[in-house]
Structures are given as structure tokens and as C-alpha cells.
Write an enzyme that holds these catalytic residues in place. Sequence first.
Site: not given
Length: 513
Positions: A304, A485-487
Amino acid sequence: MTLNKFNLPDVGEGLTEAEIVAWKVKAGDTVAINDVLCEIETAKSLVELPSPFAGTVTELLVPEGVTVDVGTPIISVSDAVAAPEPAAAAPAAAPVAQERAAAAPLYGTLPADTSDAGEAAGRPAGGPLVGSGPKADAVKRRRRISAPSAAGHEAPASTAATSAAAPVAERVGVEAHDIWINPDAVSRPADAATAPDDSVDARPTLGGAISGLVGKVLAKPPVRKIARDLGINLADVVPTGARGEVTREDLVSYQAQRDAEVDKADSFWGKSGRPQDQRIERIPVKGVRKATAKAMVESAFAAPHVSIFVDVDASRTMEFVKRLKASRDFEGIKVSPLLILAKAVIWAAARNPSVNATWVDNPDGSDSAEIHVKHFMNLGIAAATPRGLMVPNIKNAQDLSLKQLALALNELATTARAGKTQPAQMRGGTLTVTNIGALGIDTGTPIINPGEVAIVAFGTIKQKPWVLDGEVIPRWITTLGGSFDHRVVDGDLSARFMADVAAILEEPALLLD
């Protein structure tokens, strides 16, 4: 006489297929062990295949442009030699050739020195990198006043012809990572707006300051003649000379791109009398392009993405680059603002370690995930080539001095332009920089390189109105864009990382802390 067939090898990257791009030999040629037979395009790069046999080429089994599987015979070489051999020695030749033939399927890695063979023979065959085209908002250099003793002596025409013998850093442009703004054209110190003395006008008009930057493009007479003959405006050419001058190699690179991209425009549209379905060009997706497309789709939909941007006053970076170019320690080394950005990214990553990481699903076969934070920096530099996007990286960039990093950037770009980037040079990247500013682009939202969690886009550096201490003055401004990467990287962490990178561009002296 023994006939040896050479099977397409796995060059050590889990290769399953490859395209025969160009044969370097033909039937009847005599080859020695390690002579280059052909170039193949894998999913990672263009690779030269050396011969495991010595003898005479009897047949090319696969034509150029055809993709074949690993293990497919591609060439046959007989062990017969042109010079006659004593009769007593003949029986011993066959066992040797049979041993070589048996070893061919085990062919796995290329000799380390084969990548230099083609480049030594002539001009690099690789396409230009990002930024090899005309620069946007070109800023010309002011005329320099030469000493009387030097003014009467120009380099002879033979200088251009012998420039190939000059150091690589002087004759090859590093377009992959150059921001094509001439720091020598900065007409005022970076901190001039705060200078209290009368030596600096603290209130220049914006138009006057910008118009004062326009001057004569530096180039030697032979280069100017070539430009006139080719109809090239020197102001449109990216200069890579040691003193910021346009070189013969710059003209060759510019002309090659102009031929490939501009001159085809007139004949691009198909004849209107033909049906439209007959005016569609179908381009097979293979090799580097195929691998890149697959990786980008996986990254875009698996990670994401979140993107943020920041405008930066890079005036002091431009002044710093100017001083480095004048430094004796950096003589003959290509220096650009990307060098400072690279150092800034390394510095900021140490302060925000999670941007230099990898998200790992199902480690050890478990139904969980892990974040692997890398305590080393393999800094990737995105490079666009006619064969597709490549992202070679500088291993252990955190251990390099500013000078060593500059040399590494130069070598990376030179290798990529020559089409010599090897698969090993693109493995193991931890964070990537893409220099879209070299094409005059302000910013963008880049897709994260697979296996990483962050990428920084470096926009073009332009003079813009900027408010400093209540005064509107011209400053060198750039925009940084970052995708994360929003994770792994949340909004707070991404903002702190980008702010740290921006802080170095605004004040490079922070690197001394």
C-alpha cells in the site's frame, strides 16, 4: 575433429530463458576460450557470453532476436584449427574437447573481465539514462575571462578525436543522476540574502537576477564546429566536461537521442488511407521490460503506497557542489546535486531505520510476517534504458566517503549507459533514488522497487521566487517526492525521513555532525 555444441547457460541468476540480441562471431571465425560469442538479454540485463571452447565456429544455431530456453544449443564450435598440427598430437585432442563439451552444461558464471571487452572496442552501445535528453529551463554560463597567455591557444581539432583516452569521469556524462542546473551560474552566495555588508545587493529584482545568469555556453572550437554541422544548439546539450563545457561525447549522446526520438516524429503517423487496425505497432514484451512490468504490478498492488512531497531551498547545495567541482580532491570527478542527495538519504535513513527495510510474508513457512531492517545501505539509482528500467545499486553506500560515493555514482552510470550492468549489480537494493529532475520534471509518485519500502524522487532544481527573512528573492528550489510502503512506514516516520533529507539539501554542513 570434434564438434562441440554450446548450450545457453544459466548465468547464475536462475535464468530460464534469454533472447539472442547480437552475435559477435560468424561461421568460419576462429575463437579462443573466453572470446565473446554473443550478447543475450535476460530478465535482468544485457550479458555477454564468453566461449568455453577454442576452435572454429561451424554454425550459429539460433538467429538474433529469438528467445530460447536455458540448455538449448546456440552455437557449434569445432576443435579444428587453421594451423596444421603434428599427427601424433591428434589423438589427444579429442579427449580434451570431450571434457570441455561435458563441462558446458555446468557453465554458470561469466569471467569477471568480460564486461569490459565491448567497451574497450568503441563507443558504449547502451542507450541514454534518465536525463540524457535536453535539459529544461537551461541556464547558460557567463563568459569566463581567460588569461592572455591562454586566450591565444585553443585545443586543436585532434583533441576531440583523442578524447577517448581521457579519464572516464571526464569523457562520459553521468546523465542518470545529474540535475542539469549549472551551479557555476549562481550569481550570489547561498546565504547572500543575510549578508549585512554592501558587497551584496540584498534586494535584487527577480528578473534582473535571472537574466544575469544567462551567458555563453562553454565548448571548444572543434565541438562548436560539429554542433554547427549537425544543427545542434549547444544550449540544449547537457555539459559533462570537467569545467562544465560541452564535449564531443555530449554531442554524440544528444544526437543519438534526437535521432531516436525526434527525427521519427514526422513519419510516426501511419497513412490515413490504410485501415486503423493495420496502423498498430505490436511490440513483444520480453526480457528486462517483461521482468520490470511484473515487478511493478506486484509492488503497486502488494504494497500500500503512500506519497508525500516537500519543497526545498537547495541553494546551499548548489554552492557546495560548485565548491566541490573547484576542489583539487574532486578534480576529474563528475559532481552533481544527486551526490548530496545520496548522502542525505543515507544520513536520514540512519535516523529513521525503518525506511531501509523489507516486508517479509510467511517467514520460515509460518502464517505470519516480519519486518527486516537492514543495517546496511545498498543505494539504488533508477536508470531508464531502451531495454527498460534498471535499478543498479551501490553496495554498502553507508561506508563510502563523499569522494568514494561520487566515484561509485559515476561508475554506475557509465556501466549502465554502456549496457554493461550485470544482474548482481541490481540485486539486494535497500532504498532507491530516481532522478526525474534530470528530465525537467518537478516531482512524481514513483513505485517502490520490489523488496524495498521506500523510494525518493528528486525533482529538477530551478530558480524560483522564495521568501527569505521577509524578502522575495530568487533561490534554487527543488521538490522531493517520496513513496513508502504503509505496512512498514507510517505517516509520521515518512514525514520525519523526508524532512531529514530536505534538511541536508538546505544545509549540507549538517553532514559534518
